[in-house]
Structure formats: structure tokens, C-alpha cells
Design a protein around this motif. Structure first.
Motif, short mmCIF file in Angstrom:
data_model
loop_
_atom_site.label_atom_id
_atom_site.label_comp_id
_atom_site.label_asym_id
_atom_site.label_seq_id
_atom_site.Cartn_x
_atom_site.Cartn_y
_atom_site.Cartn_z
N UNK C 17 30.50 107.10 -24.97
CA UNK C 17 30.85 108.35 -24.30
C UNK C 17 32.19 108.88 -24.84
N UNK C 41 26.51 102.05 -40.81
CA UNK C 41 26.93 102.41 -39.46
C UNK C 41 26.27 103.72 -39.05
N UNK C 42 25.48 103.67 -37.99
CA UNK C 42 24.70 104.83 -37.56
C UNK C 42 25.12 105.24 -36.15
N UNK C 43 25.47 106.50 -35.99
CA UNK C 43 25.78 107.03 -34.68
C UNK C 43 24.48 107.30 -33.93
N UNK C 44 24.29 106.60 -32.82
CA UNK C 44 23.12 106.94 -32.00
C UNK C 44 23.45 108.23 -31.25
N UNK C 45 24.46 108.23 -30.45
CA UNK C 45 25.13 109.46 -30.01
C UNK C 45 26.45 109.05 -29.36
N UNK C 47 27.71 111.43 -27.24
CA UNK C 47 27.72 112.52 -26.28
C UNK C 47 27.28 112.12 -24.89
N UNK C 59 19.31 106.37 -22.94
CA UNK C 59 19.30 106.63 -24.38
C UNK C 59 19.02 105.34 -25.15
N UNK C 62 15.39 104.18 -24.94
CA UNK C 62 14.45 105.03 -25.66
C UNK C 62 14.62 104.96 -27.17
N UNK C 63 15.68 104.33 -27.63
CA UNK C 63 16.05 104.45 -29.05
C UNK C 63 16.03 103.15 -29.83
N UNK C 66 13.41 101.95 -32.44
CA UNK C 66 13.15 102.77 -33.63
C UNK C 66 13.90 102.25 -34.86
N UNK C 67 14.84 101.32 -34.64
CA UNK C 67 15.65 100.81 -35.74
C UNK C 67 15.04 99.53 -36.29
#
Lengths: 266, 266, 266
Positions: C17, C41-45, C47, C59, C62-63, C66-67
Motif C-alpha cells: 500500500x 522483480x515484478x510489481x503486483x500493485x 495501489x 488481490x 486472485x493473482x 498466475x506466476x
């Protein structure tokens, strides 16, 4: 010319209207890395206003050639997702473009572009949604193409697709240029598509929202807070405010009428 | 000491005021990857307020040493772009810094830093714009340096450059510390440059906008919604609100006067 | 089952956050790259609304799948930072999860998950802050685990942790489904946790804020500007507006009551 000259560099760019507040973009990257672990994934921007095909088309046309040959450009500004709209797979100058057939790719293509209709069924993930083709269709297709799948295996050649014209300039008999603002960037610069080459020599005055301002070479030529016009980083005329936000100050945005007039000489 | 000890790690950080709504940052990455395909490109932040050199300077000073030696840090907070301002190329402790000569690098440099004036002509892309040196000068220079070009080939040594002082604290005769808020972060924390070492032992009260609040060790020491001050993640005093946004609640931002006073003892 | 089957892929996702206006996320990446140079390094979010554990939990749930297997997922939505809350290190299906023990990981774990309490002392950087464990604890731990450290070396097994239930749907005697909006995404879609499987065959009407709208298959089935409900990209019911922002139009957000009713048949 239908033999592909595409040699993947492993770079994939992403251009969407998804924003970054939700994990939509992150999940697309997860799908791609699951299929092709070594990709270099670059965000072009995810700040296209929702469903603003014109802005997405402009950003792509101004950006794609800055990337290395062998890049796959994925464009998901796709208000028609869930309908039977096609997805285009285009090749040009050693780059690949994937985007919905709504015009968003069109300004980036030229007469030599080789365009196919992506075989959506082939790439759709099991249980693919009707609302998130970015994850379920574009990402697996991009991963495959960036890993070396031949475009000819990924879709059938087509000869027509949705065309899209960015706002054009009209030059009247008096040599006055009439156009409109394409969009305001995050600095409040109002961007037009009028290229510097159209101006030639001489001095120009730009009119927008009843205000008149000089076309100058650089910000420092006007006072702090003054409005100005200049040839921006894309090589086109934009209206700005020194140390300010022209769009906010003028209350102007996409579609605002812009007139570019030869300065009166005495 | 002018022999470079810089051994590139391939990491390049980007710190700008470009925001992420437009493709400006993405295009910089495209230029760099076109010249040096294996770079690891890390966004430090692009949320510096437009042309806020002080905030950019602070972020860089608090962040650069967290990266591996061999990193190239590219800083584009550059209100003077298009003028004849210099671009600095500085080395310190195995890191390289590229930024405009407007003070934004200065707080990150020390007496051992080796500073050069970048040979802008050498790196400028053909047809370089006057408004987007991030793309047309900084990116090609960063790619070259991150690929192993010796700094001595990239610019001439200089001995003076624009200095910049972050807001300092004054301690009066009564031991009261007077400073100002440097900026508000996105949580609404009002950040100062007052380091914990200045406080020593004892208890302190912080005053801001007519409100008085205790300096505590952690959020949990006050009620939900209460204002507090604590030593934040940068090791300096900041004013916060538990589960709230202190800047919004107080109507305070950059420049607000902050007083840090030894708590009265009975 | 406590033998780890985790084989690191080198991918690390970040879900926080922190927003992107400050360099907090960039600095976490610097710490990780200093310890493990080859990570992806991957930003999921970033926000997630400040301290919104429920949104972060959703989040992630649900995510993560997928990785690729071998991914380390770092979740820093951590209002309790600075207190003595534990940090969890969980393994499931070849993925590793790091997050505070406040429920944010819980909906992503199942009965086979192996959960440990991270040895915070072991990973904390020298001079670790009490407010920024993302940088000072999570990042070094993630770098170690993504580089091959066995989870068994990183913390002790635990059998209980903070549980968290996402909003559930209640189905009443008349077959009417009652739930609430979990959050509004950046398009203004109001997301619920009601899965398509709960609906089965038949037609449904959704009620929210006194408005009633049909559950359709795709946006194109309603007029531009009309409200609708559909099964979104997460496979759950969401309320949307065609070419609009349902949350803004309805004045609705997280917690708004949602009723899903079998459509009256004549």
C-alpha cells in the motif's frame, strides 16, 4: 512481403488503460513469465484514459521505434473486449504489434506492414474470461511471439483492418493552421499533431481558448507563469505554461480548438 | 582521486518528475535497451512533484546507497532543460550519478566525489529535442556508462557545481529545534531532515500548525486517529497520524514550520 | 508435509500500500538487488488503499497462481509494523508468501500450506527501522529465499495464525444472494466475491444503492452509459457501467450492500 524478419529481442512493452491501482498489469506479467521466464517486460504506460483509443494510438506511434528491433508491443485499450472484434498481429521494421482491431495500432503501421488476425482460440488460456483478454489472450500470445513463434503460425494474413486518423491540421488560404488538442499530458501540456516541418521558417502565434501565445524555442524565453507554445519532445506543437499547468490554467483538454497563425509583421 | 573505481553492475535507477501517466519513462527505457540490452532498469520514483528539486534531492540522498555498487542513478528533475545548464556526471563509492547541474545531486555527494560535466554533444541522439533530455541525452549516456564506458571518456572534470542545502535544523539556546517540513509523502507523513542523533536521550514534543504531539517510538503508542511524531524510515523526525493522513488533517505541506521541544519535566 | 518443494524461479512479486509517489518501493528493490543481483522483480500493485488488509488479501488471492512456480510473493500491507506482530513465511504449491500475520496471506493459503514465523532478527538489516520493515526485513528475507535459502532455515513452523475471511455471500430461502462490495477498482467496477458457480443457470438481477441492473455476459449487451452486472475477470460478480464509472455514478464503495436476485419470470 510476408516472410517474417522478426528476431525476438525478449523485450515486451505494455501499453494499457488499466492504471496501476489494481493488479491487472502485474497479473499479465505473471502469465507471460510463466510461459517465457526470460522476458524483459517494460511498461510503456498504463495511464491511457479509460478506453481512449486516440491517446493510446498516439503514444504507441511516438514510442515504438525507440525500442530495439525484436520488441513485441502489446496494446490493450480495448473497449470492445467481449465482442467479436478481432485482435491484430502486425509486423513492421522488425517489431511486432498486438492490439485490438479498433484503430489503436493503425497510426503506427505503414504500407509495408504485414497484418494478421490473431488466432484467438489458439492462445486463449483455459477458462478465458470475456472481460480480461489482456491476461487471457494478449499475454500468452505475446509470450509465444517473444519466444520465437513465427507470426505465420499465429494468425491468418488480412488485407483490411480498422483505420484510425489522428487529428489532422488544415491549412487555410491565409496559411493559418487549424487543428485540435489531442490530449493533455500529466504536466498539463496540450499536445497537437502539428509537426515542426509544417511550420518552416518564420514566427508563429498560437491561439487556444481565447488566449494567444508565442511559439518559442524553449521555456526560458518566456516569464515564469506565462503561456507559450513550442515544438515538444514528439516533434509536434504543444501549448505549455512555464512552471505551470496549461491545461488547468486554460480549462482545456482533448479536442480543444488550436489555431496556429503566422505572426503579424509590420 | 580521479581513477574510476566504477565497475558496472548493469543496474540503472530512474528518478524523475515525469509521472507515469505518459510514456516518457517507458521511452527512456526503450532508448537504453536499444543501446544496452541487458540492463536492469529500476524505477526509484517518478512521483517527484513537477520541478521540485528539493524533493528529488532528498529522495536520491536517502536511496542511492541501498543499491549495489556499480549502479548508475539517473535523475531528471530538470526545470532548466533547453537552457545551457550543464549535466553532471558524478562518482562516489562505486556509484555513478547523472543529473542536471541544479543541486539535485549535491546532497548525495561528499568530499571524495569525482564530478564531471557530461559531454552532452557526444551523447545526444540525432535530432535531439530541447525539452526531453531524459530521452535524448541522459538515457544514451546512462546506457554507455552502465555498459562500461569510462567516466573519463564521458566528460571533463570540474571543481565547482551548483550546491544545494536541504532544510537544516537550528537549535536555540533553550535546546529547542526549529526546522520545516521538507515534503509530505503519499501517506501524509510530513518529513523533516532532523536526524535522531540530534535528539539524544529525553522526551520531546513536536509542534506543527498549532498542534502539539509527542515524539514516540511507534504508531501503536497513540490512539487511532491521534497525531504523533516519530523517527521515520529515513532516520529523521516526521509528523504522522495513526491510521490517518497528517498532512491533510493539519492542512500542512512542504515548508511548514516544525518546532521540536524538550518535554516539560515536573 | 514439511519438506519444501520450493525451487526458486528468481521471480519476486511486490504487493504493498506504498503507492508510487515515494521511493519506498524502489528502495526495497535496491536492497533485494544488492543481495541477489539476478532477481526479476515484478510489481503486483502498490495501489492497495492504505492499510486495507482486505483489498490486499483479495488481490493476492486472485493473482499469485498466475506466476511461475518458484515465485516469492512479498506482501506489505502492515498497519501493525513496529509492534511485535509476527511475519509469516508460507509455502503452497511451489510458491512462497511473505506477509505480516494480520490475515493478508490467509485467503491465499489452503490446508496443505506450510506456515512458519519468520526469524525477523536473522534478516533485519543493521539499524533496522521500526516503521519500514518492507525495506529492512521483508526485502532481505525475500532475496535470501529467492536465492535458494531453505524455508526451514528462515523460521519455525507454526500451526496457528491470524485468519481472515473475505466477505461471503448468504443465500436466503428465496434463493436471493446477499453480499457486499469488496472494493472498487480503478475503472469504478464494484467487485464482489460471489463466484459464477453460485449462480448456475437462469437470469439474475443485481441491486445496489437502490438501482437494479441485469446480469449480462458482456458490456455490449447494454446501452452506453447503462449500469450492468457481469462475471468479471476474477470469475466473480461485479457491478459496472458501460463506458462509465459505476462506483462514482452510484456513490458506492467498499462495503456497499449488493443483492443478487433471480429475475422474475412471467
Amino acid at each position: 512481403m510476408t516472410d517474417s524478419v522478426f528476431k525476438p529481442s525478449g523485450v515486451v512493452t505494455l501499453l494499457t488503460d488499466f492504471g496501476l491501482s489494481d493488479p491487472y498489469v502485474g497479473v499479465m506479467k505473471g502469465v507471460m513469465l510463466s510461459l517465457a521466464p526470460k522476458l524483459e517486460l517494460i511498461d510503456l504506460t498504463h495511464g491511457v484514459p479509460a478506453q481512449a483509443v486516440a491517446v493510446g494510438a498516439w503514444h504507441l506511434s511516438q514510442s515504438w521505434s525507440r525500442f530495439p528491433k525484436g520488441t513485441v508491443h502489446v496494446v490493450v485499450v480495448d473497449p470492445g473486449v467481449g465482442s467479436d472484434r478481432r485482435i491484430l498481429l502486425a509486423e513492421r521494421d522488425g517489431h511486432i504489434f498486438l492490439g485490438p482491431d479498433n484503430g489503436v495500432l493503425d497510426p503506427s503501421l505503414d504500407g509495408d506492414a504485414v497484418v494478421r488476425s490473431l488466432d484467438i482460440e489458439r492462445f486463449a488460456l483455459p477458462g478465458a474470461s470475456r472481460t480480461f483478454h489482456g491476461r487471457d489472450v494478449f499475454s500468452p500470445a505475446a509470450a509465444a511471439l517473444a519466444s520465437g513463434m513465427a507470426p505465420s503460425e499465429a494468425g491468418e494474413l488480412i488485407s483490411s483492418w480498422e483505420r484510425f486518423s489522428l487529428p489532422e491540421a488544415e491549412v487555410d488560404e491565409a496559411g493559418v493552421i487549424h487543428t485540435e488538442a489531442l490530449y493533455a499530458d500529466s504536466f498539463g501540456n496540450l499536445i497537437t499533431t502539428v509537426e515542426a516541418a509544417l511550420l518552416g521558417e518564420g514566427e508563429w502565434t498560437v491561439e487556444l481558448c481565447g488566449e494567444s501565445m508565442p511559439l518559442v524555442g524553449t521555456y526560458a524565453e518566456v516569464e515564469i507563469g506565462a503561456l507559450l507554445a513550442l515544438v515538444g519532445s514528439s516533434g509536434t506543437v504543444e501549448v505549455s505554461q512555464r512552471d505551470g499547468d496549461a491545461a488547468a490554467s486554460l480549462g482545456a483538454g482533448a479536442g480543444a480548438s488550436v489555431v496556429i497563425r503566422p505572426s503579424a509583421s509590420d
